[in-house]
Design a protein around this motif. Structure first.
Motif, short mmCIF file in Angstrom:
data_model
loop_
_atom_site.label_atom_id
_atom_site.label_comp_id
_atom_site.label_asym_id
_atom_site.label_seq_id
_atom_site.Cartn_x
_atom_site.Cartn_y
_atom_site.Cartn_z
N ILE A 104 0.88 -1.16 0.00
CA ILE A 104 0.00 0.00 0.00
C ILE A 104 0.92 1.22 0.00
O ILE A 104 1.84 1.31 0.83
CB ILE A 104 -0.90 0.05 1.26
N GLU A 105 0.70 2.13 -0.92
CA GLU A 105 1.46 3.38 -0.95
C GLU A 105 0.57 4.46 -0.36
O GLU A 105 -0.62 4.52 -0.67
CB GLU A 105 1.84 3.72 -2.38
N THR A 106 1.15 5.30 0.47
CA THR A 106 0.32 6.30 1.14
C THR A 106 1.05 7.62 1.31
O THR A 106 2.28 7.64 1.48
CB THR A 106 -0.17 5.76 2.51
N ASP A 107 0.28 8.71 1.29
CA ASP A 107 0.88 10.03 1.51
C ASP A 107 1.16 10.26 3.00
O ASP A 107 2.12 10.92 3.36
CB ASP A 107 -0.07 11.13 1.00
N ALA A 108 0.28 9.74 3.84
CA ALA A 108 0.48 9.88 5.29
C ALA A 108 0.19 8.54 5.96
O ALA A 108 -0.70 7.81 5.53
CB ALA A 108 -0.46 10.95 5.85
N LEU A 109 0.95 8.26 6.98
CA LEU A 109 0.78 6.98 7.69
C LEU A 109 0.58 7.24 9.18
O LEU A 109 1.36 7.97 9.79
CB LEU A 109 2.01 6.09 7.48
N ILE A 110 -0.45 6.63 9.73
CA ILE A 110 -0.68 6.71 11.19
C ILE A 110 -0.48 5.31 11.78
O ILE A 110 -1.18 4.36 11.41
CB ILE A 110 -2.09 7.25 11.51
N ILE A 111 0.50 5.22 12.65
CA ILE A 111 0.81 3.93 13.28
C ILE A 111 0.09 3.86 14.63
O ILE A 111 0.31 4.71 15.51
CB ILE A 111 2.33 3.80 13.50
N SER A 112 -0.78 2.87 14.78
CA SER A 112 -1.51 2.69 16.04
C SER A 112 -1.51 1.19 16.37
O SER A 112 -2.55 0.60 16.62
CB SER A 112 -2.95 3.18 15.91
N THR A 113 -0.32 0.61 16.33
CA THR A 113 -0.21 -0.85 16.44
C THR A 113 -0.21 -1.34 17.89
O THR A 113 -0.19 -2.56 18.11
CB THR A 113 1.04 -1.34 15.71
N GLY A 114 -0.19 -0.42 18.85
CA GLY A 114 -0.38 -0.83 20.24
C GLY A 114 0.80 -1.55 20.88
O GLY A 114 1.93 -1.53 20.39
N ALA A 115 0.50 -2.15 21.99
CA ALA A 115 1.49 -2.92 22.73
C ALA A 115 0.80 -4.16 23.26
O ALA A 115 -0.43 -4.21 23.34
CB ALA A 115 2.03 -2.08 23.90
N SER A 116 1.59 -5.14 23.60
CA SER A 116 1.01 -6.36 24.16
C SER A 116 1.61 -6.59 25.54
O SER A 116 2.82 -6.44 25.72
CB SER A 116 1.33 -7.55 23.26
N ALA A 117 0.75 -6.96 26.48
CA ALA A 117 1.25 -7.25 27.82
C ALA A 117 2.07 -8.53 27.77
O ALA A 117 1.77 -9.45 27.02
CB ALA A 117 0.07 -7.45 28.77
N LYS A 118 3.12 -8.56 28.58
CA LYS A 118 3.89 -9.80 28.69
C LYS A 118 3.21 -10.67 29.75
O LYS A 118 2.70 -10.16 30.75
CB LYS A 118 5.32 -9.49 29.13
#
Ligand code: NDP
Length: 312
Positions: A104-118
């Motif tokens: 996917i090519e994009t002009d703007a990217l928003i990363i909201s991939t979070g975190a995972s508890a250990k």
């Protein structure tokens, strides 16, 4: 490999991703959102959420995330199932590989991939998850008001959560694997001096016990091998979180734990046009409402960036 060009791409579907999607849609950025490995994010593995404003009677975490998704969809977000597997920020537009099969090519990217508890990795911990086992004292502590609970961990998170629990619960049993805490001295001292927190040094969790809900925890002293069972109603795991940032490590500035660095007061990363929101860039607050707040900021930052570049 096939490629598709979009204007604004959001990856992740927790409160940050969906809030970014709502704002980006309303701003006419026609966002495409890929939900990632766990659609709805960490809230889909919690039970009741009582601290998200706007739900006076509380709401189940999974239900709340369905509401977030519906709202983003109603605003026009193109929501898709798929996992971001690689990125290439060397040229414009920015490139994100999905499911190892398309770009996917994009002009703007928003990363909201979070975190995972250990997690500790005990089968009993997994079996009783949501039935007294939790990785978030702020989310679930209230359900054990006046009860005895256990918490494992010795970092700042564990210290903060133990102190939080000590105000709600009658007794907090804190299981620490070494003879000292990793937490900052001020936090450790506060924990040690709290009368209803009992610390079990040099101890590891042997088993979480309970049929349908947590009834006790069996711990083992690592020096003497001696075991003891402590009756508790809940078992909190606070041994750290892992930000879901591995695919960005060659491109984005991160701290030593892998949290994406943003310019304070913004969601801007070191790469122009790439914004980060939610738990992937926040190791301190980690709340649904704070994630949603930074998701909103990311969409506003993206809109401004696209405008400045003459792309919107
Ligand atoms: P940390 O990595 O700092 O601490 C994890 C803790 O869990 C350590 O005490 C570790 O023990 C223990 N642990 C890890 N694995 C196990 C296991 N398998 N069994 C038992 N215990 C285990 O994580 P935190 O989430 O506490 O903090 C992350 C970062 O966020 C830190 O930099 C912290 O300072 C920061 N933070 C700051 C806050 C604030 O400023 N208010 C609040 C919360 C976090 P050991 O010590 O033996 O390795």
């Amino acid at each position: 490999m096939s490629a598709e060009k979009v204007h604004c791409l959001i990856i992740g579907s927790g409160p940050a991703g969906y809030t970014a999607a709502i704002y980006a849609s309303r701003a006419g950025l026609n966002p495409v959102l890929y939900q990632g490995i766990q659609p709805g994010g960490q809230l889909t593995i919690t039970t009741e959420v009582e601290n998200y404003p706007g739900y006076p009677d509380g709401i189940q975490g999974p239900e709340m995330m369905v509401d977030f998704e519906k709202q983003a969809k109603r605003m026009g977000t193109d929501i898709r199932y798929g996992i971001a597997t690689k990125v290439d920020f060397s040229t414009r537009p920015l490139k994100v590989e999905i499911d190892e099969e398309k770009w996917i090519e994009t002009d703007a990217l928003i990363i909201s991939t979070g975190a995972s508890a250990k997690w500790l990795g005990l089968p009993s911990e997994q079996r009783l998850n949501g039935y007294g086992v939790s990785a978030c004292a702020v989310c679930d502590g209230f359900f054990f008001k006046g009860k005895e609970v256990a918490i494992v961990g010795a970092g700042d998170t564990a210290a903060e959560e133990a102190l939080y629990l000590s105000k709600i619960c009658s007794q907090v049993h804190m299981i620490v694997r070494r003879d000292e805490m990793r937490a900052s001295k001020i936090m450790a001292d506060r924990v040690i001096n709290t009368p209803n927190i009992k610390i079990y040094w040099n101890s590891e969790t042997d088993e979480v016990i309970g049929d349908k809900k947590v009834e006790s925890v069996r711990i083992k002293n690592r020096q003497t091998g001696e075991k003891q069972e402590i009756p508790v109603s809940a078992f909190f795991v606070a041994i750290g979180h892992e930000p879901n940032s591995a695919i960005f490590k060659d491109w984005l500035d991160m701290d030593e734990a892998g949290y994406v660095k943003t310019i304070p007061g913004t969601t801007k990363t070191n790469v122009e046009g790439v914004f980060a929101s939610g738990d992937v860039q926040d190791k301190v607050y980690r709340q649904a409402v704070t994630a949603a707040g930074t998701g909103c900021m990311a969409a506003l930052d993206a809109e401004r960036y696209l405008g400045e570049k003459g792309l919107h």
